[in-house]
Design a protein around this motif. Structure first.
Motif, mmCIF file in Angstrom:
data_model
loop_
_atom_site.group_PDB
_atom_site.id
_atom_site.type_symbol
_atom_site.label_atom_id
_atom_site.label_comp_id
_atom_site.label_asym_id
_atom_site.label_seq_id
_atom_site.Cartn_x
_atom_site.Cartn_y
_atom_site.Cartn_z
ATOM 1 N N SER A 280 58.759 84.225 58.825
ATOM 2 C CA SER A 280 57.751 83.414 59.497
ATOM 3 C C SER A 280 58.416 82.235 60.216
ATOM 4 O O SER A 280 59.189 82.455 61.141
ATOM 5 C CB SER A 280 56.689 82.968 58.490
ATOM 6 O OG SER A 280 55.541 82.470 59.143
ATOM 7 N N TYR A 281 58.166 80.993 59.791
ATOM 8 C CA TYR A 281 58.864 79.858 60.406
ATOM 9 C C TYR A 281 60.381 80.092 60.362
ATOM 10 O O TYR A 281 61.112 79.740 61.291
ATOM 11 C CB TYR A 281 58.529 78.567 59.656
ATOM 12 C CG TYR A 281 57.605 77.642 60.393
ATOM 13 C CD1 TYR A 281 58.049 76.430 60.910
ATOM 14 C CD2 TYR A 281 56.267 77.964 60.553
ATOM 15 C CE1 TYR A 281 57.195 75.573 61.567
ATOM 16 C CE2 TYR A 281 55.399 77.115 61.207
ATOM 17 C CZ TYR A 281 55.870 75.915 61.721
ATOM 18 O OH TYR A 281 55.013 75.070 62.372
ATOM 19 N N GLY A 282 60.854 80.666 59.262
ATOM 20 C CA GLY A 282 62.277 80.966 59.139
ATOM 21 C C GLY A 282 62.733 82.071 60.064
ATOM 22 O O GLY A 282 63.906 82.133 60.443
ATOM 23 N N GLY A 283 61.800 82.974 60.449
ATOM 24 C CA GLY A 283 62.136 83.989 61.443
ATOM 25 C C GLY A 283 62.383 83.364 62.801
ATOM 26 O O GLY A 283 63.340 83.707 63.501
ATOM 27 N N PHE A 284 61.519 82.410 63.187
ATOM 28 C CA PHE A 284 61.748 81.668 64.423
ATOM 29 C C PHE A 284 63.077 80.912 64.352
ATOM 30 O O PHE A 284 63.852 80.880 65.308
ATOM 31 C CB PHE A 284 60.605 80.684 64.664
ATOM 32 C CG PHE A 284 59.293 81.334 64.976
ATOM 33 C CD1 PHE A 284 59.035 81.834 66.238
ATOM 34 C CD2 PHE A 284 58.318 81.453 64.005
ATOM 35 C CE1 PHE A 284 57.817 82.442 66.535
ATOM 36 C CE2 PHE A 284 57.097 82.051 64.286
ATOM 37 C CZ PHE A 284 56.847 82.545 65.554
#
Length: 307
Positions: A199-203
């Motif tokens: 999620s945010y870490g994917g971005f």
């Protein structure tokens, strides 16, 4: 006489003490955060059989968590263990052969924004605990009443935000500093540094790979799309990429993934995979990190190899 000798040989072999192994360890490493302007901790997982007395170098996995696991890097750090490879290695006691770096993203005020009430309502008691015996039950998948439907492709590149706001891009220097700490003080292989996040870490995974393409041997963004403008350095270095999206994801919609993936291919990256888990909601990470494929895929790659 030869039978007596054979019997003694068998007895000696069977009585040989088993080779000792070093148990896995979970450390907290303090550092001075530039993005948080304070002393914070990050988790450092050392795998089974890691030893400071052994010169063997281990692959490194830098894991970036999602929005709901932000915190102060101290008493709230445990939220980082709620899902992902650290949850698998430490809570589920899986023998993952990586040194895992798991930092915590500061709040940056997002806990006060509309739609993020789930951060305010979380409790320390929700942090999973490692059991002395056995492992806890895995979390249930997110429920959804959304049917699986094919999406009509539209190029959203012109309307996509370039950077996900108040995310990991603000802590770029901290993340690189953590890698330097681990490479300097532990038996870590600089040629096998892998980057993944959900999620945010994917971005954040897309952003960090674009900014430091010479650092990472392979990356895997999970339910986080990459903007086309980030793809040039990733393609030029031919970084292996395995991106995941959820077909029923209402938080990070599938339609935004295609522009970046098409750009990556257009620029000549020859080693990428794009997997859509059509039956899954936003929590695709449950399947990805709970399986074996992602870990085996990472271990194929080294900066010494031709990607």
């Amino acid at each position: 006489m030869k039978y007596i000798y054979l019997f003694l040989t068998i007895m000696l072999v069977s009585c040989k003490p088993p080779q000792s192994s070093t148990p896995e360890q979970l450390l907290r490493v303090a550092y001075q955060s530039k993005c948080g302007n304070s002393e914070r901790d990050f988790y450092l997982y050392l795998p089974k059989n890691y030893s400071s007395e052994n010169a063997e170098k281990w692959p490194v996995m830098l894991f970036l968590h999602g929005n709901g696991e932000r915190g102060n890097g101290k008493d709230e750090l445990g939220f980082v263990m709620k899902q992902g490879p650290l949850y698998e290695a430490w809570i589920q006691k899986r023998d993952l052969p990586f040194i895992i770096i798991a930092p915590q993203l500061p709040m940056f005020g997002v806990d006060t924004l509309p739609g993020n009430e789930y951060i305010l309502n979380r409790k320390i008691s929700e942090i999973p605990a490692r059991l002395e015996n056995g492992v806890p039950k895995r979390p249930e998948k997110f429920g959804t009443n959304q049917p699986m439907l094919p999406a009509e492709y539209v190029d959203f590149a012109d309307t996509m935000p370039k950077v996900y706001p108040l995310g990991w891009e603000l802590c770029e220097n901290d993340l690189m500093n953590m890698l330097e700490i681990v490479l300097t003080n532990y038996h870590a292989d600089k040629n096998r540094i892998y980057l993944t996040g959900l999620s945010y870490g994917g971005f954040g995974t897309w952003y960090m790979a674009s900014r430091h393409p010479e650092t990472f041997a392979a990356i895997s963004p999970v339910v986080g799309w990459g903007h086309p403008e980030l793809m040039q350095p990733i393609a030029e270095n031919n970084i292996p990429v395995w991106c995941f999206a959820g077909g029923r994801d209402g938080a990070v919609e599938l339609k935004y993934f295609y522009a970046g993936m098409n750009k990556l291919e257009e620029l000549g990256n020859t080693n990428f995979r794009f997997t859509i888990e059509e039956d899954m909601n936003h929590d695709v990470w449950i399947r990805v990190y709970g399986g074996e494929d992602i870990y085996n895929w990472f271990l194929q790659f080294s900066l010494k190899n031709e990607n």
